[in-house]
Design an enzyme around this catalytic site. Structure first.
Site, PDB file in Angstrom:
ATOM      1  N   ASP A 185       0.810  -1.218   0.000  1.00 53.27           N
ATOM      2  CA  ASP A 185       0.000   0.000   0.000  1.00 53.27           C
ATOM      3  C   ASP A 185       0.845   1.271   0.000  1.00 53.27           C
ATOM      4  O   ASP A 185       0.332   2.357  -0.243  1.00 53.27           O
ATOM      5  CB  ASP A 185      -0.966   0.005   1.190  1.00 53.27           C
ATOM      6  CG  ASP A 185      -2.069  -1.046   1.018  1.00 53.27           C
ATOM      7  OD1 ASP A 185      -2.000  -1.803   0.039  1.00 53.27           O
ATOM      8  OD2 ASP A 185      -2.985  -1.114   1.853  1.00 53.27           O
ATOM      9  N   ASP A 195     -10.849  36.235 -33.960  1.00 57.42           N
ATOM     10  CA  ASP A 195     -10.120  34.982 -34.132  1.00 57.42           C
ATOM     11  C   ASP A 195     -10.866  33.813 -33.481  1.00 57.42           C
ATOM     12  O   ASP A 195     -10.695  32.659 -33.857  1.00 57.42           O
ATOM     13  CB  ASP A 195      -8.709  35.091 -33.534  1.00 57.42           C
ATOM     14  CG  ASP A 195      -7.880  33.864 -33.853  1.00 57.42           C
ATOM     15  OD1 ASP A 195      -7.463  33.728 -35.015  1.00 57.42           O
ATOM     16  OD2 ASP A 195      -7.689  33.010 -32.961  1.00 57.42           O
ATOM     17  N   GLY A 218      -7.685  28.982 -35.864  1.00 62.85           N
ATOM     18  CA  GLY A 218      -8.667  29.373 -36.864  1.00 62.85           C
ATOM     19  C   GLY A 218      -8.208  29.313 -38.308  1.00 62.85           C
ATOM     20  O   GLY A 218      -8.662  28.468 -39.076  1.00 62.85           O
ATOM     21  N   LEU A 219      -7.296  30.183 -38.678  1.00 64.39           N
ATOM     22  CA  LEU A 219      -6.875  30.244 -40.072  1.00 64.39           C
ATOM     23  C   LEU A 219      -6.218  28.944 -40.504  1.00 64.39           C
ATOM     24  O   LEU A 219      -6.415  28.463 -41.612  1.00 64.39           O
ATOM     25  CB  LEU A 219      -5.886  31.396 -40.263  1.00 64.39           C
ATOM     26  CG  LEU A 219      -6.506  32.688 -40.771  1.00 64.39           C
ATOM     27  CD1 LEU A 219      -5.421  33.720 -40.980  1.00 64.39           C
ATOM     28  CD2 LEU A 219      -7.247  32.422 -42.082  1.00 64.39           C
TER      29      LEU A 219
END
Lengths: 517, 428
Positions: free
Chosen positions: A36, A274, A409-410
């Site tokens: 343990d 954006d 994004g782009l």
């Protein structure tokens, strides 16, 4: 009997360890076999703690079972007290010790230790880690906190942060700041950083801030009833929730609501053009109930995502989550079966997963981006930088964190546009994630190589043509993929420098020895 | 054949009185071995019959969850299973049937006992027998214990391999058996060297799958590649196979001595032996020498962990120029460890078992240049200013035989080089 592959929560005594490790001056004597002790590494490795968890494991073995495990426990308690001199101790059993029924609580009472010894009853075969943490904190609070006069100034306790929590360290700083802006001081933060004597003076506070219901609700309820301290119900994750939290606190404390949002950037980031590409991104959320509930609202109302599914692994929060799911018109997935979560994600095919480190693995396999919003967590979820989830800065951090796994994004448009391009295609991955750009898998026909490009220059540098003999090539493939490229380069360089034109297994290892460190 | 090295010490450590300790252990249990065993035996599935703690351990020890459905899982005992044992057996049957239906690729199933299953005396041997009868010949079901009340860390592999020995058929053939689950690249190197000396046929335990299995008998001679395989060693002896005693194949010296012991058994001439080993020996020497520059003259303190501690101390002291302060091992099995103890020069404390707080006191007092310890201790000791090497890497990294000797030394030199590189002003 339940077949389990991966688990979201550990056993309840690991929850107790999360409380003990977060505190100071408290020692946990755990009746348990040697294996343990693996739990120590959760704290020393994943959380990078620079101290051992304050836990003594009695380490009983098979040969002790018929004999005297009870005495073993008693001597472990006495030695732990002598060595660590804690202000208070908690004692309990792990799953195996629960079966041998030694009654650690009863035995510890007979030892006459000069400090409070708090027994824990954590049913290992019924409950899990979050319950263990919640129950342990409750037991400690119940044993040590007393009704007392309120502090002169308005103060509050912060309840729930523990060891191994998701961003608990930084959330404490953020929430402390939120309160300070309203002229409210923090009386005690617990369990994180509190000593037993701090717990004893929690009664001074005018009210409690329940940061994490998973690990602090039982204590908060008890304190409401016994110490007359109301507690907050809003978890300030996201801008909207933070504003609601401020209003709730103002009401409880009888002060004017005030929020300094001069550092708040996420609403503008989300509104700026954006971010248009985030609109309607389909997200799936999974984690502990509290984080999922808060993050689902944030995802919809502050990021403009579409929530296609959500769920939690802790049944204690099933009701909360079902309510949230109804609000979103989806079905809540309440399960701790990892394979079921994976099936659900596969079926829903979201564009982004907001989950735990378990979902990060699912995402990796299914090729779906994932950001972590909840425990269980891994080493990378304990960043060196300040990185809260709550409050103003939490909202900023969340915006960055959730957007990061996505292709920007782009770039997304270009990848779609040049789908057939040999290096700029949809399997190439986001450009800001590092890693080598994957060329499109060959489908016949060579990709056009720019004449006199970089490849040409490289070839000229190594004047002779180097050939890998089949056996060496085979040997190379046995090397783990992540160092294979380096091994290939080093070996070729080594061979080139020595004018060796054929690479044999020996050459490979000569080079390996040459570059060995 | 170990001519290049210093002669064996006049007084090795085999007569050194052992410091036997009893107290808190800071080691994994035997279930941990499943992490590498399931990769080695590609048609095997490991089903732990235990608690949520067992499942959590496996997940934490594996570190990353690369596989959606790995070839191991835990059948977690619940309240209802603890109430009546007959039910637990039926439940186990149900879980196994479901599992085998979903995974028809499984040819051998290991029922792995845990602390809770041992304490409630759930009879997995009986279950394995019953299931073997039900699922034969397609699936063979075996059982062993990886429980923390009986095994530490690498003993789990030992228990697993020992469980496989009785089911191997009888054979009279003269064969060499290499025992221990090694990474493929390492195993193939060893087999390659031995075959180049004309030794064969060579078998390995564990075999990569059931089809590749073989027989055992008085014609079998075996060499252990790992120092923790004591029960397997005894199980093989019981089947009439004969042990080739040798130091373990770590470093140039260990590998040469290990290979030479086998070569002698098969009557290989010194000339042939030399011809086969010359080049890789030179490479090992060269690679070790580079790391040894950092290690030479430094002191090392080994906490008990994987059972590799004594052979590694031999490697670090004799080939890397280090001084051992304390060499702790979870347990010391003389028959297996003798050759390494003989080579380890008298001086270090040899400790068996553990009382971790006392051992930490000794370690701090000795202030060694390098401390080899488990993951639970490493960061706390680093924060105190000690340089550490986490021991689990020694089990998860290819470190055996000549071509890995440099890597092995490098595992120890890297933390020392790193500490020298970093500006420690700002650290904890």
């Amino acid at each position: 009997m339940k077949l389990t592959v991966w688990t979201y929560e550990g056993p309840p005594h690991v929850g107790a360890m999360r409380v003990a490790t977060a505190m100071k001056g408290l020692h946990y004597v755990l009746h348990a076999p040697q294996g343990d002790t693996y739990a120590d590494l959760l704290f020393t490795m994943i959380e990078r703690r620079n101290h051992r968890p304050p836990v003594t494991y009695t380490t009983f073995q098979a040969r002790d079972l018929g004999a005297d495990t009870g005495n073993l426990f008693k001597s472990a308690c006495l030695e732990a007290y002598a060595r660590h001199q804690p202000e208070a101790m908690i004692v309990g059993a792990s799953c195996t010790a629960e079966l041998i029924q030694d009654d650690p609580g009863g035995m510890s009472e007979t030892l006459g230790l000069p400090v409070p010894v708090i027994p824990l009853e954590l049913p290992s075969y019924q409950r899990k880690e979050n319950f263990g943490a919640d129950e342990t904190f409750y037991r400690i609070t119940r044993a040590l906190a007393k009704p007392m006069a309120r502090s002169d100034r308005v103060t509050a306790n912060l309840l729930g942060p523990t060891g191994l929590g998701f961003r608990h360290r930084d959330d404490i700083t953020e929430v402390t700041g939120l309160l300070m802006e309203m002229g409210i001081e923090v009386n005690v933060t617990a369990p994180y950083g509190a000593s037993p004597s701090d717990i004893a003076r929690m009664g001074h506070a005018h009210f409690n801030v329940l940061m994490y219901p998973e690990t602090g609700e039982a204590a908060a309820r008890w304190m409401e009833k016994e110490l007359g301290q109301p507690y907050t119900k809003t978890v300030p994750i996201g801008v909207g929730a933070t504003r609601a939290f401020v209003a709730e606190v103002a009401e409880l404390a009888g002060v004017a609501p005030r929020l300094d949002d001069s550092r708040l950037r996420s609403p503008w980031y989300s509104a700026s053009v954006d971010s248009t590409y985030l609109t309607g991104k389909r997200v799936f959320l999974f984690g502990d109930g509290t984080h999922v509930a808060a993050c689902a609202r944030l995802a919809r109302d502050e990021m403009g995502f579409e929530v296609v599914g959500l769920g939690c692994y802790n049944r204690e929060q099933a009701r909360l989550l079902r309510g949230v799911a109804r609000d979103f018109g989806v079905e809540a997935l309440i399960t701790d079966d990892y394979l079921e979560v994976e099936r659900c994600i596969e079926e829903l095919a979201p564009e982004l997963i907001l989950g735990t480190q378990m979902e990060r693995h699912i995402g990796k396999r299914l090729g779906i981006p994932c950001a972590v919003i909840s425990a269980p967590v891994h080493v990378q979820d304990f960043p060196a930088r300040y990185s809260p989830q709550m409050g103003i800065e939490g909202a900023n951090v969340i915006f960055d964190t959730w957007v990061h796994p996505l292709v920007m994004g782009l770039e997304e448009h270009l990848l779609t546009m040049f789908r057939e391009d040999f290096e700029f295609h949809d399997e190439a991955g986001a450009s800001h994630h590092g890693g080598k750009a994957k060329p499109r898998p060959e489908t016949g026909g060579q990709p056009p190589v720019p004449p006199g490009g970089i490849e040409e220059e490289k070839k000229q540098a190594t004047a002779i043509e180097i050939v890998w003999l089949p056996a060496a090539e085979k040997e190379l493939r046995k090397i783990p993929f992540f160092v294979r490229g380096k091994a290939r380069r080093n070996t070729e360089l080594f061979a080139g420098e020595r004018g060796v034109s054929e690479i044999s297994v020996d050459t490979l290892y000569e080079a390996k020895a040459h570059y060995a460190r | 054949m170990t001519d290049r090295f210093a002669p064996p010490p006049a007084r090795g450590c085999s007569a050194t009185p052992v410091l036997k300790e009893r107290g808190q252990h800071e080691v994994f249990c035997g279930l941990t071995g499943i992490i590498w065993l399931h990769r080695k035996m590609q048609d095997a599935f490991f089903l732990v019959v235990g608690s949520r703690t067992c499942a959590h351990l496996l997940q934490s020890a594996a570190g990353v969850m690369i596989f959606a459905e790995p070839r191991f899982a835990t059948a977690i005992l619940e309240e209802t299973d603890l109430a009546g044992l007959a039910d637990a057996q039926q439940e186990l049957d149900r879980v196994v049937r479901e599992l085998l239906e979903r995974r028809p690729d499984i040819k051998q199933l290991f029922l792995v006992g845990s602390c809770p299953s041992e304490v409630i005396k759930l009879d997995l041997a009986n279950a394995a027998e019953r299931m073997s009868a039900e699922f034969a010949p397609h699936v063979r079901v075996l059982n062993y214990s990886g429980s923390g009340i009986e095994t530490t860390f690498t003993q789990g592999e030992d228990a697993c391999l020992a469980a496989m020995v009785p089911v191997l058929p009888r054979s009279e053939a003269r064969e060499l058996l290499l025992v221990g689950a090694l990474p493929d690249v390492v195993e193939e190197q060893a087999v390659g060297l031995l075959e180049a000396m004309g030794i064969g046929p060579i078998r390995v335990l564990p075999a990569p799958n059931r089809e590749a299995e073989y027989g055992l008998g008085p014609g079998t001679v075996y060499a252990l590649t790992q120092p923790f395989l004591t029960d397997t060693h005894e199980a093989l002896s019981r089947r009439g196979a004969r042990h080739i005693s040798a130091p373990f194949p770590f470093g140039e010296e260990g590998t040469t001595a290990w290979l030479w012991a086998i070569a002698q058994e098969f009557g290989v001439s010194p000339k042939t032996f030399h011809a086969v080993t010359e080049k890789p020996r030179a490479r090992a020497r060269k690679a070790v020498a580079q790391a040894a520059e950092t290690l030479n003259g430094k002191s090392v303190f080994l906490f008990p962990d994987s059972q590799l501690e004594i052979p590694l101390a031999r490697f670090l002291t004799r080939e890397c120029g280090m001084t051992a302060i304390e060499v702790g091992a979870p347990f010391i099995h003389r028959a297996v460890m003798q050759a390494d103890l003989d080579l380890l020069c008298e001086g270090p404390t040899i400790a068996e078992g553990q009382d971790v707080d006392k051992q930490l006191d000794r370690c701090r007092a000795a202030s060694p240049d390098l401390t080899v310890c488990g993951l639970g201790l490493a960061n706390p000791l680093e924060a105190e200013g000690l340089t550490t090497k986490w021991a689990i890497e020694l089990v998860f990294t290819p470190v055996h035989f000549y071509e890995q000797a440099g890597d092995l030394a490098g595992l120890f030199s890297r933390p020392i080089r790193r500490r020298a590189l970093l500006d420690h002003e700002g650290a904890v």
